[in-house]
Enzyme design. Structure first.
Site, PDB file in Angstrom:
ATOM      1  N   ASP A  82       6.376  31.301 -31.953  1.00 34.35           N
ATOM      2  CA  ASP A  82       5.822  32.645 -31.776  1.00 34.35           C
ATOM      3  C   ASP A  82       4.556  32.627 -32.556  1.00 34.35           C
ATOM      4  OD1 ASP A  82       5.815  35.516 -31.004  1.00 34.35           O
ATOM      5  OD2 ASP A  82       6.989  36.084 -33.074  1.00 34.35           O
ATOM      6  N   ASP A 104      -1.964  32.148 -29.830  1.00 37.32           N
ATOM      7  CA  ASP A 104      -2.389  33.525 -29.786  1.00 37.32           C
ATOM      8  C   ASP A 104      -3.750  33.588 -30.372  1.00 37.32           C
ATOM      9  OD1 ASP A 104      -2.873  36.024 -30.316  1.00 37.32           O
ATOM     10  OD2 ASP A 104      -1.318  36.436 -31.654  1.00 37.32           O
ATOM     11  N   GLY A 213       8.628  44.508 -29.232  1.00 35.39           N
ATOM     12  CA  GLY A 213       9.768  45.014 -28.541  1.00 35.39           C
ATOM     13  C   GLY A 213      10.413  46.256 -29.241  1.00 35.39           C
ATOM     14  N   ASN A 233       9.781  40.261 -26.965  1.00 35.59           N
ATOM     15  CA  ASN A 233       9.848  39.815 -28.199  1.00 35.59           C
ATOM     16  C   ASN A 233      10.678  40.869 -29.172  1.00 35.59           C
ATOM     17  OD1 ASN A 233       8.164  37.916 -27.135  1.00 35.59           O
ATOM     18  ND2 ASN A 233       8.203  37.006 -28.993  1.00 35.59           N
TER      19      ASN A 233
HETATM   20  P1  13P Z   1       8.570  43.807 -32.900  1.00 35.42           P
HETATM   21  O1  13P Z   1       8.431  43.233 -34.590  1.00 35.42           O
HETATM   22  O2  13P Z   1       7.923  45.056 -32.891  1.00 35.42           O
HETATM   23  O3  13P Z   1      10.049  43.651 -32.740  1.00 35.42           O
HETATM   24  O4  13P Z   1       7.792  42.333 -32.307  1.00 35.42           O
HETATM   25  C1  13P Z   1       8.295  41.125 -32.407  1.00 35.42           C
HETATM   26  C2  13P Z   1       7.229  40.391 -31.705  1.00 35.42           C
HETATM   27  O5  13P Z   1       6.506  40.690 -30.802  1.00 35.42           O
HETATM   28  C3  13P Z   1       7.221  39.040 -32.028  1.00 35.42           C
HETATM   29  O6  13P Z   1       6.322  38.327 -31.619  1.00 35.42           O
END
Ligand code: 13P
Length: 289
Positions: A82, A104, A213, A233
């Site tokens: 991620d 990213d 999310g 996510n």
């Molecule tokens: P949150 O921390 O808002 O749940 O987002 C997680 C995310 O997008 C990880 O890349």
């Protein structure tokens, strides 16, 4: 899990109108909690580490944990990097056997984002890996920002025409976008720009990813699913459940055996993940590959 199997997962999510949950872990307990929720609800999941989390766990160890879990219940989890912000992060994850990576470059100017992403795409595809790009910057960080509201964070929204160009120029397999989503939990609720989402979907025709999310209410999630979001996510709500449970347990001075208090933290996180899986509509969507 190989590239074609991952493509199958995204295609299925897209045709059946649900999103695959992408949940972050940085300890064995967090990994276990995510996996238990997925198995219980028969849902596919992405198990993610950010590059910082990958460094903490160790890329090979993260691979080992997810391999071990998948051995008990095959094909449940895709191991995903991620927010890899540097080429070296992408290389470290792929070399350790991650199934999928997120390059990213969204904080960079457009041209530099394209340059970095293209380089990462080449490396990922040479090794048969799935790669997500990001255009339009999802701001904030995965923590509680209780005294600030969503409007306090700097947002660079994704432009549909630029997204079309970005996908063509880089060859990414999926795209993380900003349509009003922000990392972390803030005061108030976010306002997702669904018109923009629809336009980006039409312009790109590839799986779209919603980061940040945590804190997005059910109604907005449901609408996002119907407008082409295939992956969502979650990190902050997991971190909060985990640390609150441990903090609570450790108030009791006699509580010092990890096998006594850690199962409570696993349960708390599992509950969060189950709630999200249900929200994302991926219950009972686990198919044999
Ligand atoms: P949150 O921390 O808002 O749940 O987002 C997680 C995310 O997008 C990880 O890349």
């Amino acid at each position: 899990m190989n590239y074609l199997e991952i493509r199958k997962r995204y295609n299925q999510a897209s045709t059946e109108g649900y999103a695959i949950g992408a949940f972050n872990f940085s300890t064995v307990e967090l990994a276990n909690a995510i996996f238990l929720a997925a198995v219980k609800l028969k849902s596919p999941v992405l198990m993610c580490t950010s590059s910082g989390e990958m460094e903490h766990v160790g890329p090979e160890v993260a691979r080992g944990i997810v391999n071990g879990l998948n051995r008990v219940h095959p094909d449940v989890a895709i191991l995903h990097l991620d927010h890899g912000k540097k080429f070296e992060h992408i290389v470290a994850a792929i070399d350790a056997g991650y199934d999928s990576v997120h390059c990213d470059g969204s904080a960079l100017p457009y041209k530099e984002n394209v340059r970095l992403t293209k380089k990462c795409v080449q490396y990922a595809h040479k090794h048969g890996k799935w790669i997500e790009g990001e255009l339009g910057h999802v701001g904030g960080s995965s923590t509680l920002h209780k005294d600030q509201s969503y409007s306090d964070v700097e947002m660079i929204m994704t432009e549909p025409d630029e997204a079309r160009r970005f996908v063509q120029e880089t060859g990414v397999n999926s795209l993380a976008i900003n349509i009003g989503n922000v990392h972390g939990v803030w005061n108030g609720i976010p306002h997702i720009d669904f018109k923009r989402l629809k336009e980006i979907q039409k312009a790109t025709r590839i799986p779209l990813v919603l980061h940040g999310g945590s804190g997005i209410p059910m109604g907005q999630i449901k609408k996002a699913l119907s407008f082409g979001i295939d992956k969502i996510n979650i990190n902050t709500e997991i971190r909060v459940a985990y640390s609150e449970s441990i903090r609570n347990s450790l108030k009791d001075k006699n509580m010092f055996i990890p096998t006594s208090y850690m199962p409570l933290a696993v349960k708390a996180v599992q509950k969060v993940v189950e709630t999200k899986i249900k929200m994302f509509g991926s219950t009972n969507k686990l198919r044999k590959l």
